[in-house]
Design a protein around this motif. Structure first.
Motif, PDB file in Angstrom:
ATOM      1  N   LYS A 322      12.748  74.469 -27.699  1.00 46.55           N
ATOM      2  CA  LYS A 322      13.348  75.706 -28.232  1.00 46.55           C
ATOM      3  C   LYS A 322      13.025  75.869 -29.715  1.00 46.55           C
ATOM      4  O   LYS A 322      12.765  76.986 -30.188  1.00 46.55           O
ATOM      5  CB  LYS A 322      14.858  75.660 -28.016  1.00 46.55           C
ATOM      6  CG  LYS A 322      15.577  76.934 -28.406  1.00 46.55           C
ATOM      7  CD  LYS A 322      17.068  76.848 -28.076  1.00 46.55           C
ATOM      8  CE  LYS A 322      17.791  78.136 -28.462  1.00 46.55           C
ATOM      9  NZ  LYS A 322      19.254  78.045 -28.149  1.00 46.55           N
ATOM     10  N   LEU A 323      13.016  74.757 -30.454  1.00 45.84           N
ATOM     11  CA  LEU A 323      12.680  74.802 -31.879  1.00 45.84           C
ATOM     12  C   LEU A 323      11.243  75.273 -32.088  1.00 45.84           C
ATOM     13  O   LEU A 323      10.975  76.128 -32.956  1.00 45.84           O
ATOM     14  CB  LEU A 323      12.883  73.415 -32.489  1.00 45.84           C
ATOM     15  CG  LEU A 323      12.442  73.225 -33.941  1.00 45.84           C
ATOM     16  CD1 LEU A 323      13.265  74.099 -34.867  1.00 45.84           C
ATOM     17  CD2 LEU A 323      12.558  71.752 -34.336  1.00 45.84           C
ATOM     18  N   LEU A 324      10.316  74.747 -31.293  1.00 46.38           N
ATOM     19  CA  LEU A 324       8.924  75.190 -31.404  1.00 46.38           C
ATOM     20  C   LEU A 324       8.793  76.669 -31.063  1.00 46.38           C
ATOM     21  O   LEU A 324       8.021  77.408 -31.696  1.00 46.38           O
ATOM     22  CB  LEU A 324       8.039  74.346 -30.486  1.00 46.38           C
ATOM     23  CG  LEU A 324       7.837  72.876 -30.883  1.00 46.38           C
ATOM     24  CD1 LEU A 324       7.038  72.143 -29.814  1.00 46.38           C
ATOM     25  CD2 LEU A 324       7.130  72.773 -32.228  1.00 46.38           C
ATOM     26  N   GLY A 325       9.547  77.125 -30.060  1.00 47.79           N
ATOM     27  CA  GLY A 325       9.506  78.547 -29.712  1.00 47.79           C
ATOM     28  C   GLY A 325      10.018  79.432 -30.842  1.00 47.79           C
ATOM     29  O   GLY A 325       9.448  80.494 -31.121  1.00 47.79           O
ATOM     30  N   MET A 326      11.104  78.991 -31.525  1.00 43.61           N
ATOM     31  CA  MET A 326      11.625  79.768 -32.653  1.00 43.61           C
ATOM     32  C   MET A 326      10.617  79.823 -33.796  1.00 43.61           C
ATOM     33  O   MET A 326      10.430  80.866 -34.432  1.00 43.61           O
ATOM     34  CB  MET A 326      12.933  79.139 -33.153  1.00 43.61           C
ATOM     35  CG  MET A 326      14.103  79.254 -32.186  1.00 43.61           C
ATOM     36  SD  MET A 326      14.657  80.954 -31.956  1.00 43.61           S
ATOM     37  CE  MET A 326      15.214  81.333 -33.610  1.00 43.61           C
ATOM     38  N   LEU A 327       9.942  78.714 -34.056  1.00 43.28           N
ATOM     39  CA  LEU A 327       8.957  78.692 -35.139  1.00 43.28           C
ATOM     40  C   LEU A 327       7.731  79.532 -34.792  1.00 43.28           C
ATOM     41  O   LEU A 327       7.108  80.139 -35.670  1.00 43.28           O
ATOM     42  CB  LEU A 327       8.551  77.248 -35.439  1.00 43.28           C
ATOM     43  CG  LEU A 327       9.647  76.367 -36.036  1.00 43.28           C
ATOM     44  CD1 LEU A 327       9.174  74.925 -36.125  1.00 43.28           C
ATOM     45  CD2 LEU A 327      10.053  76.869 -37.408  1.00 43.28           C
ATOM     46  N   GLU A 328       7.372  79.544 -33.513  1.00 48.63           N
ATOM     47  CA  GLU A 328       6.225  80.362 -33.099  1.00 48.63           C
ATOM     48  C   GLU A 328       6.532  81.855 -33.181  1.00 48.63           C
ATOM     49  O   GLU A 328       5.650  82.663 -33.484  1.00 48.63           O
ATOM     50  CB  GLU A 328       5.817  79.980 -31.677  1.00 48.63           C
ATOM     51  CG  GLU A 328       5.205  78.584 -31.574  1.00 48.63           C
ATOM     52  CD  GLU A 328       5.186  78.061 -30.144  1.00 48.63           C
ATOM     53  OE1 GLU A 328       4.722  76.929 -29.939  1.00 48.63           O
ATOM     54  OE2 GLU A 328       5.640  78.789 -29.235  1.00 48.63           O
ATOM     55  N   ASP A 329       7.805  82.218 -32.940  1.00 50.90           N
ATOM     56  CA  ASP A 329       8.176  83.630 -33.002  1.00 50.90           C
ATOM     57  C   ASP A 329       8.429  84.103 -34.431  1.00 50.90           C
ATOM     58  O   ASP A 329       8.279  85.289 -34.720  1.00 50.90           O
ATOM     59  CB  ASP A 329       9.426  83.874 -32.147  1.00 50.90           C
ATOM     60  CG  ASP A 329       9.171  83.612 -30.673  1.00 50.90           C
ATOM     61  OD1 ASP A 329       7.989  83.687 -30.265  1.00 50.90           O
ATOM     62  OD2 ASP A 329      10.137  83.306 -29.943  1.00 50.90           O
TER      63      ASP A 329
END
Length: 858
Positions: A322-329
C-alpha cells in the motif's frame, strides 16, 4: 551494654515526636525529621565510643590512638544540614558548570551527555518546585551556542571530529525538541536577562494530592470507541480522540517510546491502525504506514519466538504494498533516508511549487527486513509439514514487492536533485537475484510472469524491461552485469557467484568453470564474510555436480574434494549445525550459526552429494590401487583419503551383509570392480535409489555403466599384465562387453601415458606385453629422488619470485662472466665456468640463487 538503652529513648518522646511529624506536610517537616535522625545517629556513635573507652583498662585507658585523634579533629568542624531542595539545586548547578566547561573546549559529546543528566534532574525538581531559572538560562545559551557553531562549521575549513560531530547532531535534535516546551520562559529570559535572573522565586506550599490511575470510562457519542461504547483513556482520565489533526502528535509519542522498557507495542499497533483509518491526506497515510511497519518489526523482539508471525508478516507486506502504491500515485512525495524529520506537529509541511516533499524512511530496508523475516520463519518451521509449503507461497508476494521497490528506486535515481545513493538499487537487485539464482528456469519463468502481471502497466524497469527477453539466463546475466558495473566488494562477489551457480545448475559446466577460475576467488574467499563463504561453497559443490552430469569424473572428484573430504558438509553448506562432544563453541556462536542456516528448499541433497563423491573416487581409486600393486613408493599417492579410509574399514569386516545405504553400495561395488566383476559392480551402483532425484536418471545410470566397463578393463590390465605375453583384443571386448575399437582406444591411451608396458599389434588385433621392463628398487628410488629435487627447485624459484616481486632475472649470470670471473688471476676459469653455466641455463631448466641451486648446477 549501656549504649543500647540510651539509644532507645523514652517511648513517650517517640510517640510525641511521631505525632508531631504527622502534622507537617511540607518539606520543612522532612528537613526537621532528617535533623532528628541525624542527632539520634550522633548519639549512637557517642554511645558506642564511650562503650569502647570503658572496655580499655590499665595503661591503654590513658593512651590516645589514631581513631580518637581523628574524632577530635572532626569535632572542630561544623556540620551543615541542607534540605533536599538545596541538594538538588547544587547538583543542578554542578551539571551546568560541567556544560559551561565543555562549551569552552567545544566538546559536544560531553555536552550531550550532561544535557541528558540535566533534564533528568529538572524533571525531579519540577514535580515539587517551580522551574529553576538557571536551567532556563542554560538551555537558552546552549541554543545560541549551537547556532553559532553550526554557522561557523559552514564557513570554516577546520571541521569537528567524528565524535563531536555526532554529539552536535544529537544536540541539534534534543534542543529543538526540548526548548519547544519552554519557549515562553526562554523568551522572557532573552527579553531582559538581568531582571529575569534577579526576580525572587516565590515558594508556594501546595497540598500533595494522590494521583489515581486512569480508569476506563463509559462515554456516549464517541466514534473511536468499541461497539459497546467503551474507549481508551489516557493520563488524567481523558478519552483519547483520534482525529486527522492529532495524527502527527500520536506518531511522535509512539516514535519517542520506541526502544523503552514496558512499552506495549501491540497497543501501539492498534492505535496506528486507527490512525490509518482517520488519515485524510497522502502525507499522513505515508507517515502512519512507515511507523506502523517499523513497529510490527519491533514486535518480533518482544516475543518468545525469534521470528515474525505469519499474520503480522502478511499485514506488514500488505502495508508495504500500500505504501508503494501511495508513492506511485503521489509523485510529489518521496521517501528517502537523508530527509530531515518534520518537527511541527500542528501542521503538515507545505513544499514550494515544483519541489518534492521528502519524508524520512527507507524503502530498501523494509524490503530487506521482510525478506529476512520470511527466511527466519522458514528456518524454524518443520519442512516436512504443510505449514512450510504454505509459508513458502508467500515468497511470490515478497518478490512482487521487491520488483516494485526496485522500480521505485530507479525512478528516484532519475531525479538528479535527490542525489539518491547507488547502494539502495544495488541491494534491491541483489535481493532479487538471490531469489532466482538457485531455482530451475521453469520456476523462475512462472515467478517473473506473475510478478509483472501484478505490477501496474505504467511501471517499467530499465534494468530488466517488461517487454525484454523472457529467457531466464538473460535475466540473470542482466542483473549480474548491473551489479558488476555499479557495486563493489561483497555485493559484486555474491553476484558473480550467483551467476556461476546458475550456469552450473543448468549444465553449462565449461562456462561456470571458466568464470570461477578467472575470478581467482578461491584465493581471497577467506577475506569475505561467512555468508559469502557459504555461497562460495554451494557454488563449488554445484560445479562439481555439473561436471559429474557431464561425464567428467576426474573434474567432479577434484572439485568436490575440499567440501566432501573434510567431513563437514553440513556446516560448510549451512544446512545443519554439527554438535561435537568437545567443541569450544559458546552459546552466542551457536546462536549465530543457527541464524545462518539456509531454508530447506535451498538445500543441496547431502546424500546425493556423498554418493557422487564416493562414486567418482571409486572410479579413480580402484585402477590406481591395481596399478601401484605392492610397490611402496607409489603407494603414497592417494586421491581421496576419505574413500581409502572407508574402504579399509569395509575390508576389515569379517562378514559383510547386503548393502543397506549408499556407502555400503559403493564399497561392495568397489570390491567387485577390483576383482574384475564389472557387471556386479554396475548393478550395485545402479541400484542406489538416490539417482532418481537427478534429472535424466536413466541417462546417468547408463553413463555410470559405461564408466565402470572402461575402468574395469583398465583394472584388469593393471592386475593381470605380468601373467600375459599376448592378449587378444577380441577376448577383452567380449569379456567387458565393449567394441574392439573402444578396447583398442583404451589400450592405446594407457600405452601413451606409460601406464602399460605393452605394444598394440593392429594386424593380429592383439596386445603384446613387454617383459623385463620393470624398474628395480634402486631405479625407482632414483626416480623418486629426482622428482623431489625438481619439486624443491620449483618451490625455491617460486619463493624467490615472491620475495623479489618479479625481479628474479637480476640474479642470473650474463654473457661470459661466471660467478668468480671478476676476481684477479682466476678470471679465465671463472669465465669458462660461466660459459658452461650459461649454455646449460639456455638448454635446460633455469634456476636462480640458493645453496641447493649451486649444488645442482655443480
Amino acid at each position: 551494654m549501656t549504649s543500647r538503652f540510651f539509644t532507645q529513648g523514652d517511648s513517650s518522646s517517640e510517640s510525641s515526636s511521631s505525632d508531631g511529624e504527622e502534622l507537617y506536610s511540607d518539606p520543612e517537616a522532612e528537613a526537621k525529621s532528617e535533623d532528628e535522625s541525624e542527632e539520634e545517629s550522633e548519639e549512637e556513635e557517642e554511645g558506642s565510643g564511650s562503650s569502647d573507652d570503658d572496655d580499655k583498662t590499665g595503661v591503654n585507658k590513658f593512651l590516645r590512638d589514631q581513631e580518637s585523634s581523628e574524632e577530635s579533629e572532626d569535632e572542630d568542624k561544623v556540620t551543615v544540614v541542607k534540605s533536599a531542595k538545596d541538594k538538588r539545586l547544587e547538583e543542578l548547578e554542578g551539571v551546568v558548570k560541567l556544560i559551561d566547561n565543555a562549551r569552552k573546549i567545544n566538546d559536544w559529546s560531553s555536552i550531550s551527555t550532561e544535557f541528558d543528566k540535566l533534564n533528568r534532574q529538572v524533571v525531579k525538581l519540577a514535580e515539587k518546585e517551580k522551574l529553576p531559572k538557571v536551567y532556563v538560562k542554560t538551555i537558552a545559551e546552549l541554543e545560541d551556542f549551537m547556532n553559532e557553531t553550526i554557522a561557523m562549521q559552514k564557513v570554516t575549513t577546520k571541521k569537528l571530529n567524528a565524535t563531536n560531530a555526532r554529539g552536535l547532531n544529537a544536540m541539534k535534535q534534543k534542543i529543538k525538541r526540548n526548548n519547544r516546551d519552554y519557549a515562553a520562559e526562554i523568551d522572557k529570559y532573552r527579553a531582559d536577562k538581568d531582571e529575569y535572573m534577579m526576580e525572587e522565586e516565590e515558594e508556594e506550599v501546595q497540598p500533595v494530592e494522590k494521583t489515581k490511575k486512569p480508569k476506563v470510562q463509559y462515554t456516549d457519542g464517541i466514534d473511536v470507541g468499541d461497539d459497546e461504547g467503551f474507549s481508551t483513556v489516557g493520563r488524567g482520565g481523558k478519552a483519547l480522540q483520534y482525529t486527522a489533526e492529532s495524527i502527527l502528535k500520536h506518531l511522535r509519542s509512539i516514535i519517542e517510546s520506541r526502544g523503552k522498557k514496558n512499552t506495549d507495542r501491540a497497543e501501539q499497533i492498534r492505535i496506528m491502525e486507527r490512525l490509518l483509518e482517520v488519515a485524510t491526506t497522502p502525507y499522513q497515510t505515508i507517515r502512519v504506514l512507515l511507523t506502523l511497519i517499523s513497529t510490527r518489526f519491533d514486535l518480533t523482539t518482544s516475543t518468545s519466538t525469534n521470528y515474525m508471525s505469519q499474520e503480522q508478516w502478511k499485514m506488514a507486506e500488505h502495508e508495504y504494498s500500500k505504501l508503494l502504491g501511495m508513492l506511485e500515485d503521489n509523485r510529489n512525495m518521496v521517501v528517502v533516508e537523508q530527509a530531515e524529520e518534520w518537527e511541527d506537529d500542528e501542521k503538515p509541511p507545505q513544499p514550494a511549487a515544483g519541489e518534492l516533499l521528502k519524508i524520512p524512511g527507507s524503502i530498501v530496508s523494509i524490503a530487506e527486513r521482510l525478506d529476512d523475516e520470511l527466511t527466519r520463519s522458514l528456518q524454524h518451521i518443520d519442512p516436512h509439514t504443510g505449514e512450510y509449503i504454505e509459508r513458502l507461497s508467500d515468497e511470490q508476494a515478497l518478490y512482487i514487492n521487491i520488483l516494485r521497490g526496485l522500480i521505485y528506486i530507479e525512478d528516484l535515481q532519475k531525479n538528479d536533485k535527490l542525489e539518491t545513493p547507488q547502494d539502495g538499487a544495488n541491494r534491491m537487485v541483489m535481493r532479487r537475484l538471490e531469489h532466482i539464482y538457485f531455482k530451475p528456469s521453469q520456476v523462475v519463468t512462472i515467478l517473473e510472469e506473475t510478478a509483472w502481471k501484478s505490477i501496474p502497466l505504467q511501471l517499467d524497469s530499465e534494468i530488466t524491461p517488461r517487454n525484454g527477453p523472457k529467457d531466464i539466463a538473460t535475466l540473470v546475466r542482466l542483473l549480474s552485469t548491473y551489479l558488476f558495473i555499479h557495486s563493489t566488494d561483497i555485493i559484486r562477489a555474491r553476484a558473480y557467484l550467483c551467476q556461476v551457480y546458475y550456469f552450473a545448475l543448468h549444465d553449462q559446466y565449461y562456462r561456470a568453470r571458466d568464470m570461477l577460475l578467472m575470478s581467482h576467488m578461491q584465493e581471497t574467499i577467506s577475506n569475505f564474510n561467512i555468508n559469502t563463504q557459504i555461497l562460495f561453497n554451494r557454488t563449488l559443490v554445484q560445479v562439481g555436480l555439473c561436471a559429474f552430469r557431464a561425464n567428467l569424473v576426474y573434474e567432479s572428484q577434484n572439485t568436490l574434494q575440499d567440501i566432501c573430504g573434510s567431513g563437514r558438509q553440513k556446516e560448510l553448506l549451512a544446512q545443519g549445525v554439527m554438535i561435537q562432544r568437545y567443541s569450544q563453541v559458546t552459546p552466542e556462536q551457536e546462536k549465530l550459526e543457527r541464524q545462518r542456516q539456509l531454508p530447506f528448499h535451498m538445500h543441496i541433497n547431502l546424500e546425493l552429494l556423498e554418493c557422487v563423491y564416493l562414486t567418482c573416487s571409486m572410479l579413480l581409486e580402484v585402477p590406481l590401487l591395481a596399478q601401484t600393486g605392492s610397490s611402496p613408493d607409489i603407494k603414497k599417492r592417494v586421491i581421496s583419503k576419505t574413500y581409502r579410509r572407508l574402504l579399509e574399514f569395509h575390508e576389515r569386516q569379517i562378514f559383510t551383509g547386503p548393502p543397506e545405504n549408499t556407502r555400503d553400495h559403493v564399497m561392495q561395488a568397489s570390491r567387485a570392480l577390483a576383482a574384475g566383476e564389472w557387471k556386479k559392480s554396475a548393478d550395485y551402483i545402479n541400484s542406489i535409489k538416490i539417482w532418481d532425484l537427478m534429472a535424466d536418471s536413466d541417462k546417468i545410470k547408463q553413463m555410470l555403466s559405461e564408466q565402470i566397463q572402461e575402468e574395469g578393463l583398465r583394472t584388469y590390465l593393471f592386475t593381470y599384465a605380468p601373467f600375459y605375453d599376448t592378449l587378444s583384443v577380441a577376448t577383452l571386448a567380449s569379456v567387458f562387453d565393449l567394441t574392439e575399437r573402444k578396447v583398442a582406444a583404451i589400450v592405446s591411451r594407457m600405452i601413451a601415458h606409460e601406464e602399460l608396458a605393452a605394444a598394440l599389434d593392429q594386424v593380429n588385433s592383439a596386445i603384446i606385453f613387454r617383459k623385463g621392463v620393470e624398474l628395480s628398487r634402486l631405479q625407482s628410488l632414483a626416480l623418486t629422488l629426482s622428482d623431489k629435487a625438481s619439486g624443491l627447485i620449483e618451490a625455491n624459484e617460486r619463493t624467490l619470485e615472491q620475495r623479489t616481486q618479479g625481479t628474479a632475472n637480476a640474479f642470473e649470470r650474463q654473457g661470459g662472466q661466471g660467478g668468480r670471473g671478476g676476481r684477479g688471476g682466476r678470471g679465465g676459469r671463472g669465465g669458462q665456468r660461466g660459459d658452461r653455466g650459461g649454455s646449460r641455463a639456455r638448454g635446460g631448466q633455469q634456476f636462480g640463487g640458493g645453496a641447493l641451486g649451486g649444488a645442482i648446477k655443480a
